[in-house]
Write a protein that holds these residues in place. Structure first.
Motif, PDB file in Angstrom:
ATOM      1  N   ALA A 238       0.813  -1.219   0.000  1.00  0.00           N
ATOM      2  CA  ALA A 238       0.000   0.000   0.000  1.00  0.00           C
ATOM      3  C   ALA A 238       0.847   1.270   0.000  1.00  0.00           C
ATOM      4  O   ALA A 238       0.307   2.366  -0.176  1.00  0.00           O
ATOM      5  N   GLY A 239       2.168   1.136   0.239  1.00  0.00           N
ATOM      6  CA  GLY A 239       3.031   2.306   0.289  1.00  0.00           C
ATOM      7  C   GLY A 239       2.765   3.200   1.484  1.00  0.00           C
ATOM      8  O   GLY A 239       2.762   4.432   1.377  1.00  0.00           O
ATOM      9  N   VAL A 240       2.559   2.572   2.653  1.00  0.00           N
ATOM     10  CA  VAL A 240       2.251   3.318   3.876  1.00  0.00           C
ATOM     11  C   VAL A 240       3.111   2.820   5.028  1.00  0.00           C
ATOM     12  O   VAL A 240       3.879   1.863   4.896  1.00  0.00           O
ATOM     13  N   ARG A 241       2.961   3.471   6.170  1.00  0.00           N
ATOM     14  CA  ARG A 241       3.687   3.100   7.383  1.00  0.00           C
ATOM     15  C   ARG A 241       2.711   2.523   8.403  1.00  0.00           C
ATOM     16  O   ARG A 241       1.603   3.037   8.581  1.00  0.00           O
ATOM     17  N   PHE A 242       3.139   1.437   9.063  1.00  0.00           N
ATOM     18  CA  PHE A 242       2.387   0.858  10.176  1.00  0.00           C
ATOM     19  C   PHE A 242       3.169   1.103  11.461  1.00  0.00           C
ATOM     20  O   PHE A 242       4.376   0.835  11.523  1.00  0.00           O
ATOM     21  N   ASP A 243       2.493   1.588  12.486  1.00  0.00           N
ATOM     22  CA  ASP A 243       3.044   1.647  13.845  1.00  0.00           C
ATOM     23  C   ASP A 243       2.175   0.763  14.720  1.00  0.00           C
ATOM     24  O   ASP A 243       0.972   1.040  14.893  1.00  0.00           O
ATOM     25  N   VAL A 244       2.768  -0.305  15.265  1.00  0.00           N
ATOM     26  CA  VAL A 244       1.994  -1.290  16.013  1.00  0.00           C
ATOM     27  C   VAL A 244       2.666  -1.620  17.337  1.00  0.00           C
ATOM     28  O   VAL A 244       3.837  -1.312  17.559  1.00  0.00           O
ATOM     29  N   ARG A 245       1.885  -2.282  18.209  1.00  0.00           N
ATOM     30  CA  ARG A 245       2.356  -2.657  19.537  1.00  0.00           C
ATOM     31  C   ARG A 245       2.130  -4.153  19.756  1.00  0.00           C
ATOM     32  O   ARG A 245       1.046  -4.661  19.483  1.00  0.00           O
ATOM     33  N   HIS A 246       3.133  -4.818  20.283  1.00  0.00           N
ATOM     34  CA  HIS A 246       2.982  -6.239  20.605  1.00  0.00           C
ATOM     35  C   HIS A 246       2.037  -6.449  21.780  1.00  0.00           C
ATOM     36  O   HIS A 246       1.230  -7.391  21.789  1.00  0.00           O
ATOM     37  N   ASP A 247       2.131  -5.612  22.789  1.00  0.00           N
ATOM     38  CA  ASP A 247       1.393  -5.856  24.032  1.00  0.00           C
ATOM     39  C   ASP A 247      -0.116  -5.827  23.847  1.00  0.00           C
ATOM     40  O   ASP A 247      -0.853  -6.363  24.684  1.00  0.00           O
ATOM     41  N   ASP A 248      -0.593  -5.211  22.776  1.00  0.00           N
ATOM     42  CA  ASP A 248      -2.035  -5.118  22.558  1.00  0.00           C
ATOM     43  C   ASP A 248      -2.614  -6.334  21.832  1.00  0.00           C
ATOM     44  O   ASP A 248      -3.831  -6.438  21.669  1.00  0.00           O
ATOM     45  N   MET A 301      -4.098  -3.151  17.184  1.00  0.00           N
ATOM     46  CA  MET A 301      -2.677  -3.179  17.543  1.00  0.00           C
ATOM     47  C   MET A 301      -1.899  -1.971  17.041  1.00  0.00           C
ATOM     48  O   MET A 301      -0.697  -1.874  17.300  1.00  0.00           O
ATOM     49  N   GLY A 302      -2.540  -1.052  16.301  1.00  0.00           N
ATOM     50  CA  GLY A 302      -1.793   0.095  15.835  1.00  0.00           C
ATOM     51  C   GLY A 302      -2.539   0.896  14.805  1.00  0.00           C
ATOM     52  O   GLY A 302      -3.760   0.783  14.653  1.00  0.00           O
ATOM     53  N   LYS A 303      -1.800   1.723  14.081  1.00  0.00           N
ATOM     54  CA  LYS A 303      -2.420   2.617  13.109  1.00  0.00           C
ATOM     55  C   LYS A 303      -1.565   2.724  11.848  1.00  0.00           C
ATOM     56  O   LYS A 303      -0.390   2.358  11.825  1.00  0.00           O
ATOM     57  N   VAL A 304      -2.192   3.256  10.804  1.00  0.00           N
ATOM     58  CA  VAL A 304      -1.551   3.467   9.507  1.00  0.00           C
ATOM     59  C   VAL A 304      -1.318   4.964   9.327  1.00  0.00           C
ATOM     60  O   VAL A 304      -2.188   5.773   9.663  1.00  0.00           O
ATOM     61  N   SER A 305      -0.147   5.313   8.796  1.00  0.00           N
ATOM     62  CA  SER A 305       0.154   6.714   8.541  1.00  0.00           C
ATOM     63  C   SER A 305       0.940   6.839   7.244  1.00  0.00           C
ATOM     64  O   SER A 305       1.331   5.839   6.629  1.00  0.00           O
ATOM     65  N   GLU A 306       1.179   8.066   6.816  1.00  0.00           N
ATOM     66  CA  GLU A 306       2.006   8.288   5.636  1.00  0.00           C
ATOM     67  C   GLU A 306       3.449   7.898   5.939  1.00  0.00           C
ATOM     68  O   GLU A 306       3.911   8.005   7.069  1.00  0.00           O
ATOM     69  N   TYR A 311       6.837  -0.392  12.116  1.00  0.00           N
ATOM     70  CA  TYR A 311       7.521  -0.080  13.368  1.00  0.00           C
ATOM     71  C   TYR A 311       6.766  -0.758  14.504  1.00  0.00           C
ATOM     72  O   TYR A 311       5.574  -0.506  14.713  1.00  0.00           O
ATOM     73  N   VAL A 312       7.464  -1.638  15.217  1.00  0.00           N
ATOM     74  CA  VAL A 312       6.887  -2.360  16.339  1.00  0.00           C
ATOM     75  C   VAL A 312       7.460  -1.784  17.622  1.00  0.00           C
ATOM     76  O   VAL A 312       8.679  -1.810  17.836  1.00  0.00           O
ATOM     77  N   ASP A 315      10.404   0.492  16.995  1.00  0.00           N
ATOM     78  CA  ASP A 315      11.570   0.019  16.235  1.00  0.00           C
ATOM     79  C   ASP A 315      11.130  -0.562  14.895  1.00  0.00           C
ATOM     80  O   ASP A 315      10.189  -1.358  14.825  1.00  0.00           O
ATOM     81  N   ARG A 316      11.840  -0.177  13.838  1.00  0.00           N
ATOM     82  CA  ARG A 316      11.518  -0.682  12.505  1.00  0.00           C
ATOM     83  C   ARG A 316      11.885  -2.156  12.403  1.00  0.00           C
ATOM     84  O   ARG A 316      12.946  -2.579  12.871  1.00  0.00           O
ATOM     85  N   ILE A 317      11.014  -2.929  11.789  1.00  0.00           N
ATOM     86  CA  ILE A 317      11.306  -4.340  11.531  1.00  0.00           C
ATOM     87  C   ILE A 317      11.336  -4.561  10.022  1.00  0.00           C
ATOM     88  O   ILE A 317      10.736  -3.804   9.253  1.00  0.00           O
ATOM     89  N   GLU A 318      12.039  -5.608   9.592  1.00  0.00           N
ATOM     90  CA  GLU A 318      12.065  -6.013   8.205  1.00  0.00           C
ATOM     91  C   GLU A 318      11.356  -7.355   8.068  1.00  0.00           C
ATOM     92  O   GLU A 318      11.070  -8.033   9.061  1.00  0.00           O
ATOM     93  N   HIS A 319      11.089  -7.751   6.851  1.00  0.00           N
ATOM     94  CA  HIS A 319      10.426  -9.035   6.612  1.00  0.00           C
ATOM     95  C   HIS A 319      11.342 -10.164   7.083  1.00  0.00           C
ATOM     96  O   HIS A 319      12.540 -10.165   6.770  1.00  0.00           O
ATOM     97  N   PRO A 320      10.814 -11.141   7.831  1.00  0.00           N
ATOM     98  CA  PRO A 320      11.659 -12.242   8.315  1.00  0.00           C
ATOM     99  C   PRO A 320      12.285 -13.080   7.201  1.00  0.00           C
ATOM    100  O   PRO A 320      13.313 -13.727   7.418  1.00  0.00           O
TER     101      PRO A 320
END
Length: 337
Positions: A238-248, A301-306, A311-312, A315-320
């Protein structure tokens, strides 16, 4: 190409994507790495379709093996937001399978297809020398529906909320512990909790419940490489940013214990049955309420932004890239031979 599991993005871009046959105007969505299904435009309606391998593991028992095989092939098309409608299935069976064993598989396919109002319209079934478990064929699933009801895999938009059902490691726990119970050194209660995850390994109901609730912009089943892989693929497409949380995120009983025993990262391991989705901000509570009514554990668990990337917890993560559960399965299967 990776040594085991799905091809990576670089291989796809170099060896697959440039060679896709004829270009047709009715192709609404074609192949993309990390995208679950394709779409054909037929006017006011569309056909979503997906193809997957068929696997059968006799050690599960042929009813359970058939249930899992059926729901795996339904999963990719269900995340289109359209009701699965048709199935084409092909079995290349090992010579040792008995008529009774195949009948158990096929009756399970029939039972589950009737539950979803899916018609099995064509196929092929045969025994062949050289064929062996678990990979015994393939299937293509179709969903026919109105164009406005289609949920595109690349539809996440800034402002959307990120939701997830069932949490990480569902398949890793339910599948591996059920299959290799005699090799698991865990308390009996943890083993039973992990085995109880087996029939959680389908996101089909999750996807249909969410789509019916409305406001869904994208869905992805978290199979190989788990929730982290699904998040990266959705954000990238989608060409967007995800900011998410594990604890949720909900974590079901037995999952963490099983993953720790296998020394597997639950967030990067396959979790067939877990649905990751983005929804419009004002629809998030409605979708979560629908999940609750259907007794499907879920959370925001998070939101979408431009921007770009996932980012979890900041911290930014890459595809495993490589799913750790595949190596564990290969090693345990080899030891059993």
């Amino acid at each position: 190409m990776t040594d085991i599991g799905k091809i990576d993005r670089d291989f796809f871009d170099e060896h697959v994507y440039p060679y896709l046959g004829a270009e047709r105007e009715d192709e609404l969505l074609g192949p993309k790495h990390g995208v679950d299904f394709g779409v054909i435009d037929i006017g006011d309606h569309v056909v979503a379709l997906a193809t997957d391998p068929l696997s059968l593991l006799p050690e599960l028992g042929f009813e359970k093996a058939g249930w899992f095989a059926f729901h795996v092939v339904m999963s990719d098309v269900a995340v289109s937001g359209l009701q699965p409608s048709h199935l084409a299935v092909e079995f290349n069976l090992p010579p040792e399978i008995t008529d009774e064993e195949f009948a158990a598989v096929w009756k399970t396919f029939d039972r589950e297809a009737k539950k979803l109002d899916v018609s099995i319209v064509t196929g092929h079934t045969a025994r062949y020398s050289g064929c062996q478990y678990p990979w015994v064929g393939g299937a293509t699933t179709l969903a026919v529906g109105k164009k406005e009801n289609l949920v595109r895999p690349d539809g996440a938009r800034p402002g959307d909320r990120v939701l997830v059902t069932k949490g990480p490691g569902v398949e890793t726990a339910g599948f591996l512990v059920t299959l290799f119970e005699d090799r698991i050194d865990l308390p009996a209660d943890d083993i039973e909790d992990a085995k109880d995850r087996f029939y959680d390994m389908s996101p089909v109901e999750d996807a249909l419940v969410a789509a019916d609730a409305g406001g869904v912009t994208a869905m992805h089943d978290a199979t190989e490489c788990g929730i982290h892989g699904a998040l990266v693929e959705m954000a990238r497409s989608a060409g967007v940013r995800f900011d998410v949380r594990h604890d949720d995120v909900p974590v079901l009983p037995g999952v963490l214990e099983a993953c720790e025993f296998f020394d597997i990262d639950p967030w990067a391991s396959t979790t067939e049955g877990t649905l990751v989705l983005t929804v419009e901000a004002d629809a998030a509570e409605t979708v979560l309420a629908a999940f609750d009514d259907a007794d499907i554990p879920a959370a925001e668990m998070g939101k979408v932004s431009e921007g770009d990337g996932v980012y979890v917890d900041g911290d930014r993560i890459e595809h495993p890239d490589v799913d750790p559960s595949l190596q564990v399965f290969a090693e345990l299967s080899a030891d059993r031979e």
